[in-house]
Each structure stands twice: as structure tokens, then as C-alpha cells.
Write an enzyme that holds these catalytic residues in place. Structure first.
Site, PDB file in Angstrom:
ATOM      1  N   LYS A 209       0.824  -1.210   0.000  1.00  0.00           N
ATOM      2  CA  LYS A 209       0.000   0.000   0.000  1.00  0.00           C
ATOM      3  C   LYS A 209       0.868   1.275   0.000  1.00  0.00           C
ATOM      4  CE  LYS A 209      -4.020  -2.193   2.181  1.00  0.00           C
ATOM      5  NZ  LYS A 209      -5.145  -1.978   3.132  1.00  0.00           N
TER       6      LYS A 209
ATOM      7  N   TYR B  89     -12.333  -2.634  -4.017  1.00  0.00           N
ATOM      8  CA  TYR B  89     -12.913  -2.806  -2.682  1.00  0.00           C
ATOM      9  C   TYR B  89     -14.441  -2.726  -2.697  1.00  0.00           C
ATOM     10  CZ  TYR B  89      -8.345  -2.508  -0.330  1.00  0.00           C
ATOM     11  OH  TYR B  89      -7.079  -2.760   0.137  1.00  0.00           O
TER      12      TYR B  89
ATOM     13  N   PHE C 144     -16.011   2.997   6.524  1.00  0.00           N
ATOM     14  CA  PHE C 144     -14.623   3.356   6.229  1.00  0.00           C
ATOM     15  C   PHE C 144     -14.297   3.389   4.735  1.00  0.00           C
ATOM     16  CE2 PHE C 144     -14.734  -1.250   7.192  1.00  0.00           C
ATOM     17  CZ  PHE C 144     -14.177  -1.784   6.025  1.00  0.00           C
TER      18      PHE C 144
ATOM     19  N   ARG D  20      -1.376 -14.258   4.633  1.00  0.00           N
ATOM     20  CA  ARG D  20      -2.111 -13.612   5.738  1.00  0.00           C
ATOM     21  C   ARG D  20      -1.346 -13.749   7.057  1.00  0.00           C
ATOM     22  NH1 ARG D  20      -6.802 -11.598   4.275  1.00  0.00           N
ATOM     23  NH2 ARG D  20      -7.783 -11.632   6.314  1.00  0.00           N
TER      24      ARG D  20
ATOM     25  N   THR E 174      -5.378  -7.198  10.498  1.00  0.00           N
ATOM     26  CA  THR E 174      -5.711  -5.992   9.723  1.00  0.00           C
ATOM     27  C   THR E 174      -5.358  -4.724  10.491  1.00  0.00           C
ATOM     28  OG1 THR E 174      -7.544  -7.188   8.703  1.00  0.00           O
ATOM     29  CG2 THR E 174      -7.608  -4.791   8.553  1.00  0.00           C
TER      30      THR E 174
ATOM     31  N   ARG F 294       2.589  -6.097   9.234  1.00  0.00           N
ATOM     32  CA  ARG F 294       1.828  -4.956   9.751  1.00  0.00           C
ATOM     33  C   ARG F 294       2.369  -4.476  11.092  1.00  0.00           C
ATOM     34  NH1 ARG F 294      -3.679  -7.547   7.434  1.00  0.00           N
ATOM     35  NH2 ARG F 294      -3.969  -6.230   5.587  1.00  0.00           N
TER      36      ARG F 294
ATOM     37  N   ASN G 137      -2.181   0.350   6.566  1.00  0.00           N
ATOM     38  CA  ASN G 137      -1.758  -0.911   7.186  1.00  0.00           C
ATOM     39  C   ASN G 137      -0.821  -1.721   6.293  1.00  0.00           C
ATOM     40  OD1 ASN G 137      -3.693  -1.838   5.403  1.00  0.00           O
ATOM     41  ND2 ASN G 137      -4.714  -3.177   6.868  1.00  0.00           N
TER      42      ASN G 137
ATOM     43  N   HIS H 226      -2.159  -5.479   1.608  1.00  0.00           N
ATOM     44  CA  HIS H 226      -3.424  -6.181   1.458  1.00  0.00           C
ATOM     45  C   HIS H 226      -3.110  -7.586   0.957  1.00  0.00           C
ATOM     46  CE1 HIS H 226      -7.467  -7.293   0.160  1.00  0.00           C
ATOM     47  NE2 HIS H 226      -6.883  -7.786  -0.915  1.00  0.00           N
TER      48      HIS H 226
ATOM     49  N   GLU I 177      -9.422 -11.055  -7.379  1.00  0.00           N
ATOM     50  CA  GLU I 177      -8.463  -9.963  -7.207  1.00  0.00           C
ATOM     51  C   GLU I 177      -7.283 -10.087  -8.166  1.00  0.00           C
ATOM     52  OE1 GLU I 177      -7.520  -9.815  -3.031  1.00  0.00           O
ATOM     53  OE2 GLU I 177      -9.552  -9.163  -2.502  1.00  0.00           O
TER      54      GLU I 177
HETATM   55  P1  CMP Z   1      -7.502  -4.658   3.474  1.00  0.00           P
HETATM   56  O1  CMP Z   1      -7.054  -6.028   3.780  1.00  0.00           O
HETATM   57  O2  CMP Z   1      -6.838  -3.960   2.350  1.00  0.00           O
HETATM   58  O3  CMP Z   1      -9.083  -4.696   3.177  1.00  0.00           O
HETATM   59  C1  CMP Z   1      -9.932  -3.600   3.431  1.00  0.00           C
HETATM   60  C2  CMP Z   1      -9.249  -2.486   4.173  1.00  0.00           C
HETATM   61  O4  CMP Z   1     -10.090  -1.546   4.796  1.00  0.00           O
HETATM   62  C3  CMP Z   1      -8.429  -3.067   5.287  1.00  0.00           C
HETATM   63  O5  CMP Z   1      -7.317  -3.747   4.775  1.00  0.00           O
HETATM   64  C4  CMP Z   1      -8.129  -1.805   6.110  1.00  0.00           C
HETATM   65  O6  CMP Z   1      -6.968  -1.127   5.643  1.00  0.00           O
HETATM   66  C5  CMP Z   1      -9.339  -0.903   5.821  1.00  0.00           C
HETATM   67  N1  CMP Z   1     -10.184  -0.698   6.985  1.00  0.00           N
HETATM   68  C6  CMP Z   1     -10.429   0.487   7.568  1.00  0.00           C
HETATM   69  N2  CMP Z   1     -11.242   0.347   8.612  1.00  0.00           N
HETATM   70  C7  CMP Z   1     -11.547  -0.970   8.712  1.00  0.00           C
HETATM   71  C8  CMP Z   1     -12.351  -1.737   9.601  1.00  0.00           C
HETATM   72  N3  CMP Z   1     -13.022  -1.203  10.603  1.00  0.00           N
HETATM   73  N4  CMP Z   1     -12.417  -3.087   9.390  1.00  0.00           N
HETATM   74  C9  CMP Z   1     -11.750  -3.658   8.354  1.00  0.00           C
HETATM   75  N5  CMP Z   1     -10.978  -2.974   7.480  1.00  0.00           N
HETATM   76  C10 CMP Z   1     -10.869  -1.635   7.657  1.00  0.00           C
END
Ligand code: CMP
Length: 140
Positions: free
Chosen positions: A10, A50, A58, A86, A92, A103, A113, A116, A127
Site C-alpha cells: 500500500k 474494494y 470506512f 495472511r 488488519t 503490519r 496498514n 493487502h 483480485e
Molecule cells: P484490506 O485487507 O486492504 O481490506 C480492506 C481495508 O479496509 C483493510 O485492509 C483496512 O486497511 C481498511 N479498513 C479500515 N477500517 C476498517 C475496519 N473497521 N475493518 C476492516 N478494514 C478496515
């Protein structure tokens, strides 16, 4: 079984000059990069990627963050690649990520973060196809 998964480094991690360190973790864990490119996502590209989060509170911040700078998208291939990626990434929310995970080491907030990774075989398939055509993937 051998799987493919989509990984995104990211904008926060690209800005930190951590592309190499992150890819090195994938390689050391036995995952192979079989496709890669750097992109500065448009709002449309990030929002489409997304789409499943469209109704989440969010979503707007997520798209804003993902379009804030270039990203590196890759296809990782290897045994159990989806779960392995993962595990390498950690939770996350970086505040909950186990020590030694990507992370924990590179991420600042739940939006910024660092990485992904696809969360299931079905999302990996979608994806990977979202960013790469078949002729851009180089199995080895
Ligand atoms: P990612 O795995 O890229 O998938 C969705 C992204 O939304 C996640 O990582 C986070 O960076 C972002 N995000 C922000 N707020 C939230 C939340 N409350 N729960 C999950 N993902 C979130």
C-alpha cells in the site's frame, strides 16, 4: 496445495521505501512473485477493487488512502499461499498484529496498514484477475 494470491504493497509502505523488505519476507517464506507492477490507482480502480466494502463507514477513507500514492500489486504463488500471506501480514489492525508480522513492523493505522492480501480462494481469483491478464502472469 499450490495457490495464487493477490498482494498489494500500500501507499504507506511504498512511501517508507519498504517495497524490497516486504517482498523479501514473501520470498523467504517460500512464496514466489509470478507477476508484479506499480500503479497509482484511480478512485474508480480502488473503489472497484474494494466494492465489497462499499456500504462500510470506512469505504471513503479507504479509497482516499489507496489513491494517495503508488502501490505495488503482485501475484504470489506457493503452497498454501493465501493463508501463508495472511500469516506474514498479521492482523488488519496493526495494533493487534503479532510481533514480527509485516503490519506490526511497517503499519501505522488500520487504513495505512502496509499490505493487502486476498482472504479466500474466491477473492484471490477475483483480485488477481482484477489487476492482471493471463499473459502478465509468469508461472515458474
Ligand atoms: P484490506 O485487507 O486492504 O481490506 C480492506 C481495508 O479496509 C483493510 O485492509 C483496512 O486497511 C481498511 N479498513 C479500515 N477500517 C476498517 C475496519 N473497521 N475493518 C476492516 N478494514 C478496515
Amino acid at each position: 496445495a499450490t495457490e495464487r494470491t493477490l498482494s498489494i504493497i500500500k501507499p504507506d509502505a511504498v512511501a517508507k521505501n519498504a517495497i524490497g523488505e516486504i517482498i523479501s519476507r514473501f520470498e523467504k517464506a517460500g512464496l514466489k512473485v509470478v507477476a508484479a507492477k506499480m500503479l497509482h490507482l484511480s478512485e474508480e480502480q480502488a473503489g472497484g477493487f474494494y466494492a465489497e466494502h462499499k456500504e462500510r463507514p470506512f469505504f471513503k477513507d479507504l479509497v482516499g488512502f489507496m489513491t494517495s500514492g503508488p502501490v505495488v500489486v503482485q501475484v504470489l504463488e506457493g503452497d498454501d499461499a493465501i493463508a501463508k500471506n495472511r500469516d506474514l501480514m498479521g492482523a488488519t489492525n496493526p495494533k493487534e498484529a503479532a510481533p514480527g508480522t509485516i503490519r506490526a513492523d511497517f503499519a501505522e493505522t488500520i487504513d495505512a496498514n502496509a499490505v493487502h492480501g486476498s482472504d479466500s480462494p474466491a477473492s484471490a481469483e477475483r483480485e488477481v484477475a482484477y489487476f492482471f491478464s493471463a499473459d502478465e502472469i509468469c508461472p515458474r
